[in-house]
Design an enzyme around this catalytic site. Structure first.
Site, mmCIF file in Angstrom:
data_model
loop_
_atom_site.group_PDB
_atom_site.id
_atom_site.type_symbol
_atom_site.label_atom_id
_atom_site.label_comp_id
_atom_site.label_asym_id
_atom_site.label_seq_id
_atom_site.Cartn_x
_atom_site.Cartn_y
_atom_site.Cartn_z
ATOM 1 N N LYS A 55 74.949 3.260 7.846
ATOM 2 C CA LYS A 55 73.933 4.128 8.444
ATOM 3 C C LYS A 55 72.648 4.070 7.636
ATOM 4 C CE LYS A 55 73.150 8.983 9.282
ATOM 5 N NZ LYS A 55 73.493 10.296 8.884
ATOM 6 N N LYS B 22 75.663 4.946 3.318
ATOM 7 C CA LYS B 22 74.577 5.733 3.909
ATOM 8 C C LYS B 22 73.350 5.639 3.019
ATOM 9 C CE LYS B 22 73.256 10.304 5.541
ATOM 10 N NZ LYS B 22 73.716 11.650 5.925
ATOM 11 N N SER C 283 68.760 8.692 14.659
ATOM 12 C CA SER C 283 67.740 9.335 15.482
ATOM 13 C C SER C 283 66.422 8.565 15.526
ATOM 14 C CB SER C 283 67.510 10.762 14.964
ATOM 15 O OG SER C 283 67.165 10.749 13.594
ATOM 16 N N LYS D 256 66.409 12.785 -0.587
ATOM 17 C CA LYS D 256 67.852 12.682 -0.819
ATOM 18 C C LYS D 256 68.203 11.464 -1.677
ATOM 19 C CE LYS D 256 68.979 15.396 3.296
ATOM 20 N NZ LYS D 256 69.933 15.656 4.403
ATOM 21 N N ARG E 159 66.596 15.575 11.547
ATOM 22 C CA ARG E 159 66.332 16.775 10.748
ATOM 23 C C ARG E 159 65.564 17.799 11.568
ATOM 24 N NH1 ARG E 159 65.133 13.475 5.074
ATOM 25 N NH2 ARG E 159 67.218 12.534 4.988
ATOM 26 N N TYR F 163 72.913 8.052 20.390
ATOM 27 C CA TYR F 163 72.447 9.082 21.322
ATOM 28 C C TYR F 163 72.363 8.535 22.745
ATOM 29 C CZ TYR F 163 71.491 11.297 16.935
ATOM 30 O OH TYR F 163 71.660 11.823 15.674
#
Ligand code: PBG
Length: 330
Positions: free
Chosen positions: A254, A200, A280, A223, A210, A319
């Site tokens: 990811k 990731k 996303s 992050k 988010r 999605y």
């Protein structure tokens, strides 16, 4: 690889008709390959739009049921739950994360009671519950590892107790997979699978997510001290090797589309069940262009998902899942 020269070899011979093209098609896409990420929220009869994720909604649990049923009927094997936690339940200590009655755990029980054959996957990370939006506890400005792992294990056990089939640790703390696997074995959850977010990356493509879970305004800093530097391929492969050694049953790369080279490398090197998350921001990009009339939505959707199969993935979190399954059925 060898090939004859022109005109003995004419590549277009096998592209001449639809039947010929289908006959020599190397990869395929099926609803079986899809995991559908779904945002859930408290309340009743709510399907709340998310501005940066067109046509994706936060669903109250009564609305989740028919959505899950539809996905199940279309042949999608699994859905993955992401909670939009009430603002009052977000604290520095994140105890809502392992509350047996939290939104996610209630949703798991409800789904497993209604549709036992639909696999329920969860996300393990503290960000939906953390006052500062991070995946781990923040102590004096540092995201602390070992204390976070203890909390993540409690969170994962609560999800397993609720009936989750697949746990998805997405936090990138060190040692979480081994700790979680040991705890699952010790607590009688030997058959609960772990799909590790192993590779990731610290990506800006998570922006709309988010927003969806209400963490955007809260996140302090970034992050980068726990997610992988987007420039690093070998480090990503070491992370996958480590998570497999600690007991991950499946691994994930990811984001997806900008990291297809990592997907291929993971499949080739480890030969394990390999997934990608079309995140996303990737969905938002394609949808924004489609809404402007610049791209054909269904065509780019199917082409983008086929790219994961070509890169060696066994499946994709997307999605688009219900729309893809619908398009494939037609
Ligand atoms: C939480 C988590 C994130 C995503 C999945 N789980 C966001 C992040 O790491 O900041 C992103 C998914 C997406 O963008 O669709 N740890």
């Amino acid at each position: 690889m060898t090939s004859a020269y022109f005109p003995v070899a004419r590549m277009r011979r096998l592209r001449r008709t639809r039947a010929l093209r289908d006959m020599v098609q190397e990869n395929g896409l099926s609803p079986r390959d899809l995991i559908w990420p779904v945002f859930i929220r408290d309340g009743h009869a709510i399907a709340e739009p998310i501005a940066s994720l067109p046509e994706v909604e936060r669903l109250s649990l009564d609305k989740l049921l028919p959505a899950a049923e539809k996905a199940h009927k279309l042949g999608i094997p699994a859905i993955c739950l992401f909670p939009y936690t009430d603002q009052s339940l977000r604290t520095e200590t994140c105890e809502e994360a392992w509350n047996p009655e939290n939104l996610t755990n209630r949703a798991i029980r409800m789904l497993k009671a209604e549709f036992p054959e639909l696999m329920v996957m969860t996300d393990i990370a503290l960000d939906p519950y953390n006052a500062n939006g991070h995946d781990g506890f923040v102590v004096n400005g540092e995201i602390v590892n070992d204390e976070t792992v203890e909390a993540l294990v409690k969170m994962g056990l609560a999800q397993a107790d609720a009936g989750a089939d697949i746990l998805g640790p997405s936090d990138m703390m060190d040692g979480r997979i081994g700790a979680l696997r040991d705890a699952l074995e010790a607590q009688g959850h030997k058959d609960v699978a772990i799909l590790s977010y192993a590779a990731k990356f610290a990506s800006a493509f998570y922006g709309p997510f988010r927003d969806a879970v209400g963490a955007s305004g809260r996140l302090v800093g970034d992050k980068a001290t726990y997610q992988i530097n987007p420039a690093n391929r070998e480090e990503a492969l070491r992370c996958v090797a480590r998570d497999l050694a600690e007991g991950a049953d499946m691994v994930m790369v990811k984001p997806g589309m900008p990291y297809l080279d990592i997907c291929r490398a993971v499949k080739d090197q480890f030969g394990q069940p390999t997934f990608a998350y079309q995140v996303s921001g990737e969905y938002a990009m394609l949808m924004a262009a489609a809404q402007n009339g610049w791209l054909d939505r269904d065509k780019v959707m199917l082409e983008s998902l086929m790219s994961f199969k070509r890169a060696g993935c066994d499946g994709v979190l997307t999605y688009f899942a219900p729309r893809v399954a619908q398009a494939l059925a037609e």
